[in-house]
Design a protein around this motif. Structure first.
Motif, PDB file in Angstrom:
ATOM      1  N   GLU A 375       1.000  -0.760  -0.034  1.00 39.04           N
ATOM      2  CA  GLU A 375       0.298  -0.242  -0.056  1.00 39.04           C
ATOM      3  C   GLU A 375       0.565   0.860   0.647  1.00 39.04           C
ATOM      4  O   GLU A 375       1.792   1.471   1.048  1.00 39.04           O
ATOM      5  CB  GLU A 375      -1.162  -0.267   1.524  1.00 39.04           C
ATOM      6  N   THR A 376       0.932   2.220  -0.884  1.00 36.67           N
ATOM      7  CA  THR A 376       2.128   3.317  -1.299  1.00 36.67           C
ATOM      8  C   THR A 376       1.220   3.792  -0.798  1.00 36.67           C
ATOM      9  O   THR A 376      -0.024   4.399  -0.845  1.00 36.67           O
ATOM     10  CB  THR A 376       2.854   3.165  -2.699  1.00 36.67           C
ATOM     11  N   GLU A 377       2.381   5.232  -0.347  1.00 40.16           N
ATOM     12  CA  GLU A 377       1.125   6.439  -0.638  1.00 40.16           C
ATOM     13  C   GLU A 377       0.796   6.989  -2.056  1.00 40.16           C
ATOM     14  O   GLU A 377       0.873   6.945  -3.082  1.00 40.16           O
ATOM     15  CB  GLU A 377       2.350   7.581  -0.058  1.00 40.16           C
ATOM     16  N   ARG A 378      -0.784   7.831  -1.670  1.00 42.65           N
ATOM     17  CA  ARG A 378      -1.800   8.682  -2.915  1.00 42.65           C
ATOM     18  C   ARG A 378      -1.841   9.605  -2.855  1.00 42.65           C
ATOM     19  O   ARG A 378      -2.099   9.505  -1.861  1.00 42.65           O
ATOM     20  CB  ARG A 378      -2.470   7.333  -3.243  1.00 42.65           C
ATOM     21  N   ASN A 379      -1.968  10.225  -3.780  1.00 42.62           N
ATOM     22  CA  ASN A 379      -1.996  11.278  -4.209  1.00 42.62           C
ATOM     23  C   ASN A 379      -2.861  11.950  -5.377  1.00 42.62           C
ATOM     24  O   ASN A 379      -2.950  11.419  -6.100  1.00 42.62           O
ATOM     25  CB  ASN A 379      -1.320  12.729  -3.391  1.00 42.62           C
ATOM     26  N   GLN A 380      -2.804  13.309  -5.559  1.00 49.55           N
ATOM     27  CA  GLN A 380      -3.455  14.124  -6.611  1.00 49.55           C
ATOM     28  C   GLN A 380      -1.593  14.261  -7.705  1.00 49.55           C
ATOM     29  O   GLN A 380      -1.445  15.245  -6.612  1.00 49.55           O
ATOM     30  CB  GLN A 380      -4.940  15.312  -6.471  1.00 49.55           C
ATOM     31  N   TYR A 381      -1.317  13.551  -8.394  1.00 48.86           N
ATOM     32  CA  TYR A 381      -0.336  14.377  -9.013  1.00 48.86           C
ATOM     33  C   TYR A 381      -1.138  14.234 -10.255  1.00 48.86           C
ATOM     34  O   TYR A 381      -1.602  13.853 -11.210  1.00 48.86           O
ATOM     35  CB  TYR A 381       0.250  12.446  -9.401  1.00 48.86           C
ATOM     36  N   ASP A 382       0.190  15.438 -11.474  1.00 51.22           N
ATOM     37  CA  ASP A 382      -0.384  15.846 -12.169  1.00 51.22           C
ATOM     38  C   ASP A 382       0.490  14.889 -13.397  1.00 51.22           C
ATOM     39  O   ASP A 382       1.505  14.575 -13.408  1.00 51.22           O
ATOM     40  CB  ASP A 382       0.286  17.141 -12.819  1.00 51.22           C
ATOM     41  N   VAL A 383      -0.464  14.412 -13.886  1.00 52.00           N
ATOM     42  CA  VAL A 383      -0.312  12.869 -14.806  1.00 52.00           C
ATOM     43  C   VAL A 383       0.596  13.791 -16.027  1.00 52.00           C
ATOM     44  O   VAL A 383       1.603  13.624 -16.614  1.00 52.00           O
ATOM     45  CB  VAL A 383      -0.808  12.257 -15.819  1.00 52.00           C
ATOM     46  N   THR A 384       0.163  14.886 -16.065  1.00 49.91           N
ATOM     47  CA  THR A 384       1.158  15.994 -17.745  1.00 49.91           C
ATOM     48  C   THR A 384       2.526  15.943 -17.452  1.00 49.91           C
ATOM     49  O   THR A 384       3.687  15.862 -18.073  1.00 49.91           O
ATOM     50  CB  THR A 384       0.468  17.168 -17.927  1.00 49.91           C
ATOM     51  N   ALA A 385       3.051  16.466 -15.986  1.00 54.18           N
ATOM     52  CA  ALA A 385       3.986  16.984 -15.278  1.00 54.18           C
ATOM     53  C   ALA A 385       5.326  15.724 -15.191  1.00 54.18           C
ATOM     54  O   ALA A 385       5.973  15.274 -15.837  1.00 54.18           O
ATOM     55  CB  ALA A 385       3.554  17.957 -13.943  1.00 54.18           C
ATOM     56  N   ILE A 386       4.463  14.965 -14.715  1.00 55.84           N
ATOM     57  CA  ILE A 386       5.587  12.994 -14.336  1.00 55.84           C
ATOM     58  C   ILE A 386       5.438  12.532 -16.149  1.00 55.84           C
ATOM     59  O   ILE A 386       6.822  12.677 -15.803  1.00 55.84           O
ATOM     60  CB  ILE A 386       3.946  11.912 -13.947  1.00 55.84           C
ATOM     61  N   VAL A 387       4.755  13.045 -16.871  1.00 60.83           N
ATOM     62  CA  VAL A 387       5.941  12.254 -18.405  1.00 60.83           C
ATOM     63  C   VAL A 387       6.397  13.163 -18.913  1.00 60.83           C
ATOM     64  O   VAL A 387       7.102  12.886 -19.298  1.00 60.83           O
ATOM     65  CB  VAL A 387       4.529  12.016 -19.538  1.00 60.83           C
ATOM     66  N   ARG A 388       6.449  15.083 -18.373  1.00 61.23           N
ATOM     67  CA  ARG A 388       6.638  15.827 -19.490  1.00 61.23           C
ATOM     68  C   ARG A 388       8.780  15.585 -18.773  1.00 61.23           C
ATOM     69  O   ARG A 388       9.811  15.282 -18.827  1.00 61.23           O
ATOM     70  CB  ARG A 388       6.678  17.153 -18.908  1.00 61.23           C
ATOM     71  N   GLU A 389       8.845  15.142 -17.320  1.00 63.58           N
ATOM     72  CA  GLU A 389       9.959  14.754 -16.539  1.00 63.58           C
ATOM     73  C   GLU A 389      10.925  13.604 -17.608  1.00 63.58           C
ATOM     74  O   GLU A 389      11.887  13.454 -17.443  1.00 63.58           O
ATOM     75  CB  GLU A 389       9.495  14.455 -15.150  1.00 63.58           C
ATOM     76  N   VAL A 390       9.321  12.503 -17.289  1.00 61.34           N
ATOM     77  CA  VAL A 390      10.051  11.167 -17.758  1.00 61.34           C
ATOM     78  C   VAL A 390      11.283  11.251 -18.949  1.00 61.34           C
ATOM     79  O   VAL A 390      12.335  11.315 -19.971  1.00 61.34           O
ATOM     80  CB  VAL A 390       9.128  10.349 -18.121  1.00 61.34           C
ATOM     81  N   VAL A 391      10.115  12.362 -20.055  1.00 58.55           N
ATOM     82  CA  VAL A 391      10.621  12.751 -21.778  1.00 58.55           C
ATOM     83  C   VAL A 391      11.960  13.274 -21.127  1.00 58.55           C
ATOM     84  O   VAL A 391      12.327  13.343 -22.364  1.00 58.55           O
ATOM     85  CB  VAL A 391      10.025  13.105 -22.100  1.00 58.55           C
ATOM     86  N   ALA A 392      11.862  15.262 -20.479  1.00 50.76           N
ATOM     87  CA  ALA A 392      12.855  15.104 -20.846  1.00 50.76           C
ATOM     88  C   ALA A 392      14.465  14.300 -20.236  1.00 50.76           C
ATOM     89  O   ALA A 392      15.256  14.728 -20.778  1.00 50.76           O
ATOM     90  CB  ALA A 392      12.760  16.616 -20.224  1.00 50.76           C
ATOM     91  N   MET A 393      13.998  13.502 -19.381  1.00 44.53           N
ATOM     92  CA  MET A 393      15.249  12.278 -19.102  1.00 44.53           C
ATOM     93  C   MET A 393      15.521  11.556 -20.427  1.00 44.53           C
ATOM     94  O   MET A 393      16.476  11.407 -20.593  1.00 44.53           O
ATOM     95  CB  MET A 393      14.421  11.188 -18.130  1.00 44.53           C
ATOM     96  N   LEU A 394      14.491  11.187 -20.672  1.00 46.63           N
ATOM     97  CA  LEU A 394      14.504  10.119 -22.118  1.00 46.63           C
ATOM     98  C   LEU A 394      15.506  10.517 -23.430  1.00 46.63           C
ATOM     99  O   LEU A 394      16.341  10.676 -23.744  1.00 46.63           O
ATOM    100  CB  LEU A 394      13.602   9.580 -22.076  1.00 46.63           C
ATOM    101  N   ASN A 395      15.095  12.472 -23.403  1.00 51.74           N
ATOM    102  CA  ASN A 395      16.041  12.888 -24.463  1.00 51.74           C
ATOM    103  C   ASN A 395      17.084  12.788 -24.007  1.00 51.74           C
ATOM    104  O   ASN A 395      18.142  13.666 -24.977  1.00 51.74           O
ATOM    105  CB  ASN A 395      15.281  14.092 -24.220  1.00 51.74           C
ATOM    106  N   HIS A 396      17.367  13.398 -23.007  1.00 49.43           N
ATOM    107  CA  HIS A 396      19.459  12.816 -22.711  1.00 49.43           C
ATOM    108  C   HIS A 396      19.968  11.389 -22.938  1.00 49.43           C
ATOM    109  O   HIS A 396      21.359  11.161 -22.427  1.00 49.43           O
ATOM    110  CB  HIS A 396      19.212  13.773 -21.127  1.00 49.43           C
ATOM    111  N   VAL A 397      19.196  11.312 -22.795  1.00 46.17           N
ATOM    112  CA  VAL A 397      19.571   9.104 -23.246  1.00 46.17           C
ATOM    113  C   VAL A 397      20.054   9.138 -24.915  1.00 46.17           C
ATOM    114  O   VAL A 397      20.155   9.491 -25.630  1.00 46.17           O
ATOM    115  CB  VAL A 397      18.459   8.149 -22.778  1.00 46.17           C
ATOM    116  N   GLY A 398      22.155   8.922 -24.248  1.00 47.52           N
ATOM    117  CA  GLY A 398      22.620   9.229 -25.951  1.00 47.52           C
ATOM    118  C   GLY A 398      22.016   8.181 -27.365  1.00 47.52           C
ATOM    119  O   GLY A 398      21.507   8.288 -27.769  1.00 47.52           O
TER     120      GLY A 398
END
Ligand code: ADP
Length: 532
Positions: A375-398
């Motif tokens: 049972e992990t902590e749950r809350n209201q998270y902005d899915v757009t922001a999560i995806v944006r972070e992941v995309v930014a990270m992957l854009n830097h993978v060579g």
């Protein structure tokens, strides 16, 4: 009538035909009755025609009081004066009765002429007859006036005999005058009347028969139309309803009456089709749910086993890794006397032992992660922001530099989730999509908001998947990547995480070379998360 469109119009047409039938029957009956009435009237005229013989009888009665012998015989002891007085009284009485008969005869005559005028069988000389009779009546009245006037003299003994003769001569002339007149005998006209009545009877018989036949054929037509237009279609509808109720969903009611019943049949067929498709959908859903259930049970089983194994080999792995590190630290002293090539091999093997032990530990960690449905902590998270972070990270993978990630969504979309877990899922899916594409490949990410969920889709134009890959995709250790490159745990962990959120993770592909699509649906609120 069969071509008319609605039942209302059919009924109006049916009522029209019914009305026509009634009209024809009424015409036949009324004309028969009026003919019957005419014949009865003719008979009444015959019956009520005044007779001249009655008039003669009344006039002849005036002679009776003139026979003195009759009075003498009745009262032989009376004097002449008394007898004359009595005679006068009797004559007055006879005069009175005769006048009554004449008046009655006149009234009958008037009625007779009135009834005859305008009749089919009225004689041509009707007016002449009427005049002759009024002349005769005037003549009789004239003689009766003289008769009355002479009665005083009848009492006078001196004038009695002469007066009696005079009156007698007056009266005896009358019967001849009456007889001179043509007798009003309607029986003379009976023959043509009878003939005409027979003709009428035959004509009416034909009329009655033909109207009856016409009415009968109309009735048959009406019955057949009602059967074909109403009874038969309703039966067909009933049969269809019974077949469908007994489970024959392929049955369709076919009607071409073009009225409300056929509209009902179309609606019924439509309803059956809908019902059929809903049943098919339900069947499919039940199948999918059962498959998912089996799949989940399989995953849970494999997860449990893997977690056990991981736990057991974690410590030996740790020992191997520590031992390898210890050996490496002491290596320089140990390999002093060894030749260089052997020393190099030992160093290499030691490195390999360390790196493989570390790889194994990473796998066991992942396995433990997979099995740890906590049972992990749950809350209201902005899915757009999560995806944006992941995309930014992957854009830097060579290795993914020559791929394009398209993600144009800027608006926030909140879901009730554990942020870091969903980030892990998004990373897994997008990294897999990038892995599946070649140089120049494209990955497109979209976010949609549904009434009760946030939906994330990740589409790529990479290698795509076969139905077999799709079937095993979420199973632990299932991978198509080369040994050492993939563990086959990413999607099974992602699936477990999304399922723990009461969300949906689905994959689809049109086949090898056709690209793939992954869909993640996450609940928006705790209530929906629970309801799901
Ligand atoms: P791994 O990536 O370590 O192989 P995963 O569980 O993440 O393990 O993936 C399992 C398998 O699913 C992959 O080996 C690959 O064959 C297939 N797969 C996952 N994502 C895609 C994708 N976008 N296109 C084609 N195949 C995919």
């Amino acid at each position: 009538m069969l071509l008319t469109r609605s039942i209302r119009r059919k009924m109006v047409a049916g009522l029209g035909v019914l009305l026509l039938m009634l009209g024809l029957l009424a015409i036949g009956s009324i004309s028969g009755l009026s003919n019957y009435k005419r014949t009865v009237k003719d008979l009444e005229l015959i019956e009520a025609a005044p007779r001249n013989s009655r008039l003669i009888g009344a006039v002849v009665k005036l002679i009776d009081p003139l026979h003195l012998e009759k009075f003498i015989n009745d009262r032989p002891e009376s004097t002449h004066e008394e007898l004359y007085k009595w005679q006068r009284k009797e004559a007055e009485q006879a005069l009175h009765e005769t006048r009554e008969v004449i008046e009655e005869h006149k009234q009958q005559l008037d009625l007779h002429f009135e009834g005859l005028s305008g009749q089919r069988f009225a004689p041509d000389n009707l007016n002449a007859q009427r005049e002759s009779y009024s002349r005769l009546r005037a003549h009789i009245n004239d003689i009766l006036a003289k008769y009355e006037w002479s009665l005083d003299a009848l009492e006078d003994p001196d004038k009695h005999d002469a007066t009696s003769d005079y009156i007698l001569s007056l009266v005896t002339e009358l019967p001849a005058a009456i007889e001179e007149l043509e007798e009003l005998e309607p029986l003379e006209n009976m023959h043509p009347r009878l003939k005409a009545a027979q003709r009428d009877y035959r004509a009416h018989l034909v009329l009655v028969w033909s109207t009856s036949l016409l009415v009968l054929s109309m009735f048959l037509f009406l019955s057949i139309s009602a059967y074909r237009g109403i009874v038969k279609p309703i039966r067909a509808l009933h049969r269809g309803a019974s077949r469908v109720a007994s489970g024959d969903y392929d049955y369709r009611v076919k009607l071409n009456t073009h009225d409300e019943i056929s509209h009902l049949a179309v609606a019924f067929n439509h309803m059956t089709e809908r019902f059929q498709s809903v049943t098919a959908d339900l069947d499919k859903e039940v199948k999918q749910q059962s498959q998912q259930l089996v799949h989940s049970a399989k995953l849970a089983g494999v997860g449990f086993l893997a977690a056990g194994v991981a736990h057991e080999i974690n410590n030996p792995l740790h020992a191997i890794s520590t031992a390898a590190e210890g050996v490496q630290m002491r290596l320089a002293g140990l390999l002093k006397d060894a030749n260089e090539s052997d020393a190099e091999i030992v160093r290499e093997y030691l490195k390999m032992m360390q790196s493989e032990a570390s790889r194994c530990r990473k796998i066991t960690e992942k396995l433990l992660d997979f099995a740890r449905s906590k049972e992990t902590e749950r809350n209201q998270y902005d899915v757009t922001a999560i995806v944006r972070e992941v995309v930014a990270m992957l854009n830097h993978v060579g290795k993914f530099r020559d791929r394009t990630i398209t993600f144009d969504e800027n608006a926030p979309h909140y879901a009730y989730v554990n942020g870091s877990e969903i980030k892990q899922v998004a990373l897994n899916i997008i990294a897999n999509a990038l892995d599946a594409t070649k140089s120049g490949g494209e990955v497109t990410i979209d976010i949609h908001e549904l009434p009760d969920a946030v939906e994330l889709t990740c589409k790529d134009n990479g290698c795509g998947m076969t139905p077999e890959v799709l079937e095993h995709l979420f199973e632990p250790f299932y991978t198509t990547k080369d040994t050492g490159k993939g563990t086959g745990l990413g999607l099974s962990i992602s699936h477990r995480i999304v399922r723990d959120h009461n969300g949906v993770l689905e994959a689809s592909s049109d086949g090898p070379g056709q690209g793939s699509k992954f869909l993640i649906r996450l609940p928006k609120s705790p209530r929906q998360a629970k309801a799901a």
